[in-house]
Design a protein around this motif. Structure first.
Motif, PDB file in Angstrom:
ATOM      1  N   SER A  35       0.629  -1.132  -0.017  1.00 24.75           N
ATOM      2  CA  SER A  35      -0.149   0.011   0.055  1.00 24.75           C
ATOM      3  C   SER A  35       0.799   1.040   0.021  1.00 24.75           C
ATOM      4  CB  SER A  35      -0.909  -0.008   1.279  1.00 24.75           C
ATOM      5  OG  SER A  35      -1.768  -1.195   1.085  1.00 24.75           O
ATOM      6  N   VAL A  36       0.512   2.282  -0.518  1.00 23.85           N
ATOM      7  CA  VAL A  36       1.248   3.475  -0.885  1.00 23.85           C
ATOM      8  C   VAL A  36       0.278   4.663  -0.512  1.00 23.85           C
ATOM      9  CG1 VAL A  36       2.648   4.925  -2.513  1.00 23.85           C
ATOM     10  CG2 VAL A  36       2.948   2.348  -2.519  1.00 23.85           C
ATOM     11  N   VAL A  38      -0.114   8.553  -0.818  1.00 24.65           N
ATOM     12  CA  VAL A  38       0.291   9.901  -1.514  1.00 24.65           C
ATOM     13  C   VAL A  38      -0.623  10.945  -1.363  1.00 24.65           C
ATOM     14  CG1 VAL A  38       1.134   8.461  -3.548  1.00 24.65           C
ATOM     15  CG2 VAL A  38      -1.051   9.374  -3.733  1.00 24.65           C
ATOM     16  N   ILE A 203       4.375  10.138  -7.660  1.00 19.57           N
ATOM     17  CA  ILE A 203       3.038   9.453  -7.835  1.00 19.57           C
ATOM     18  C   ILE A 203       3.113   8.521  -9.182  1.00 19.57           C
ATOM     19  CG2 ILE A 203       2.624  11.297  -9.855  1.00 19.57           C
ATOM     20  CD1 ILE A 203      -0.080   9.309  -7.707  1.00 19.57           C
ATOM     21  N   ALA A 206       4.617   5.344  -7.089  1.00 16.56           N
ATOM     22  CA  ALA A 206       3.442   4.790  -6.428  1.00 16.56           C
ATOM     23  C   ALA A 206       2.853   3.952  -7.341  1.00 16.56           C
ATOM     24  CB  ALA A 206       2.784   5.929  -5.532  1.00 16.56           C
ATOM     25  N   ALA A 207       2.046   4.407  -8.282  1.00 18.13           N
ATOM     26  CA  ALA A 207       1.248   3.835  -9.324  1.00 18.13           C
ATOM     27  C   ALA A 207       1.914   2.389  -9.777  1.00 18.13           C
ATOM     28  CB  ALA A 207       0.818   4.705 -10.345  1.00 18.13           C
ATOM     29  N   ALA A 210       2.457   0.042  -5.984  1.00 15.05           N
ATOM     30  CA  ALA A 210       1.414  -0.411  -5.353  1.00 15.05           C
ATOM     31  C   ALA A 210       0.294  -1.387  -5.765  1.00 15.05           C
ATOM     32  CB  ALA A 210       0.505   1.058  -4.942  1.00 15.05           C
ATOM     33  N   LEU A 213      -3.602   2.104  -3.547  1.00 18.72           N
ATOM     34  CA  LEU A 213      -3.211   3.692  -3.338  1.00 18.72           C
ATOM     35  C   LEU A 213      -4.173   4.446  -2.373  1.00 18.72           C
ATOM     36  CD1 LEU A 213      -0.558   4.674  -4.780  1.00 18.72           C
ATOM     37  CD2 LEU A 213      -2.137   5.678  -6.658  1.00 18.72           C
ATOM     38  N   SER A 224      -9.150   6.025  -2.879  1.00 22.90           N
ATOM     39  CA  SER A 224      -8.350   4.427  -2.331  1.00 22.90           C
ATOM     40  C   SER A 224      -8.806   3.577  -3.432  1.00 22.90           C
ATOM     41  CB  SER A 224      -8.614   4.139  -1.071  1.00 22.90           C
ATOM     42  OG  SER A 224      -9.761   4.056  -0.823  1.00 22.90           O
ATOM     43  N   PRO A 227      -4.304   1.566  -8.237  1.00 29.01           N
ATOM     44  CA  PRO A 227      -3.855   2.419  -9.206  1.00 29.01           C
ATOM     45  C   PRO A 227      -4.558   2.634 -10.604  1.00 29.01           C
ATOM     46  CG  PRO A 227      -2.026   1.573  -8.008  1.00 29.01           C
ATOM     47  CD  PRO A 227      -3.174   0.712  -7.827  1.00 29.01           C
TER      48      PRO A 227
END
Length: 284
Positions: A35-36, A38, A203, A206-207, A210, A213, A224, A227
């Motif tokens: 899980s990330v 942002v 970002i 992260a995408a 993850a 997100l 949430s 991604p």
């Protein structure tokens, strides 16, 4: 494989003194996933992570681990399940890699119990998993940024927690070392089943990395999910106040955000038809 744990927040409020930073967040991190979190600067990402790690007290609501509020779990018991790598950890001057990684065994130590073979095993496995076993006798001060970050992750692994929290683990690293660290965390998730929750400022990374997100704005959770389901130009505009184009990353297939600034942006194609050669000649 590690045990799977359910980590969530319930109407969570936290901050510093009378200042409310995290404002009523409800979320659940997927067990065994990556899980990330942002969001723009000062949106509450790190404050949320510190509250989940119990470094900051909750003002309202709760952080819940396997159905139990974490503020009711004894400290050492919690530290055997949940580990944290802060944004800018500081190593004691002159400490060597093996000794720093060995500090991750503290939650497993008991009064009057000396270092055991199990501690040796945990440290060796952590050093091996992060690729720094050959650096065991080197001073941490002598290492590159990427190597140091691997050592800190090794210390967290030596703690043998099933859930690992990381606050911007790629900060101050060049792009090569950023990918190296995120690939390492993905390997640990895949091979050990470690649940990973981290804050990232990029970002696109992260995408790419993850499974889930979580996008924050002014202390609130506004989106949430996977991604591919939530990263859109509208979300980027809302969260980062940035005009952008979102396309499929040609390498990973994940959403990729292309920012539009005031400069170095191609003009939009004209909507009027291009004159044919015959028409153009008639106009002369």
């Amino acid at each position: 494989m590690t045990a799977q744990h359910l980590l969530s927040t319930e109407d969570l409020v936290s901050g510093y003194g009378a200042t409310r930073i995290v404002d009523g967040i409800d979320l659940q991190f997927p067990a065994g996933g990556i899980s990330v979190i942002v969001g723009a600067n000062a949106c509450g990402k790190s404050t949320l992570l510190k509250t989940i790690a119990r470094l900051l007290p909750t003002q309202e609501g709760a952080v819940v681990l396997d159905g139990k509020r974490i503020d009711r779990i004894p400290t050492k018991e919690l530290a055997r399940t949940l580990g944290l790598l802060p944004q800018q950890p500081v190593a004691p001057e002159g400490i060597v890699v093996a000794d720093l990684v060995g500090r991750g065994r503290h939650p497993h130590q008991k009064l009057f119990r000396s270092w055991t073979a199990d501690d040796d095993r945990a440290v060796t496995e952590a050093l091996t998993a992060t690729g720094v076993l050959e650096l065991a006798d080197r001073a941490v001060d002598e290492l590159s940024g990427g190597q140091r970050q691997r050592v800190w992750i090794a210390m967290a692994l030596a703690q043998e927690t099933d859930v690992l929290l990381l606050d911007e683990p790629t900060t101050f690293l060049d792009v090569s070392h950023q990918i190296e660290v995120l690939d390492l965390l993905t390997d640990l998730n895949a091979t050990r089943g470690t649940t990973i929750v981290m804050v990232l400022h990029d970002i696109n990374l992260a995408a790419r990395y993850a499974d889930a997100l979580f996008a924050l704005k002014k202390g609130r959770l506004i989106a949430s999910g996977a991604p591919a389901d939530i990263v859109t130009s509208e979300l980027v505009r809302d969260v980062f106040e940035l005009d952008s184009l979102v396309i499929d990353d040609p390498v990973s297939g994940a959403p990729m955000v292309l920012p539009r600034g005031r400069h170095h942006v191609r003009p939009e194609p004209s909507s009027s038809p291009t004159p044919s050669p015959a028409t153009a000649g008639a106009d002369r």
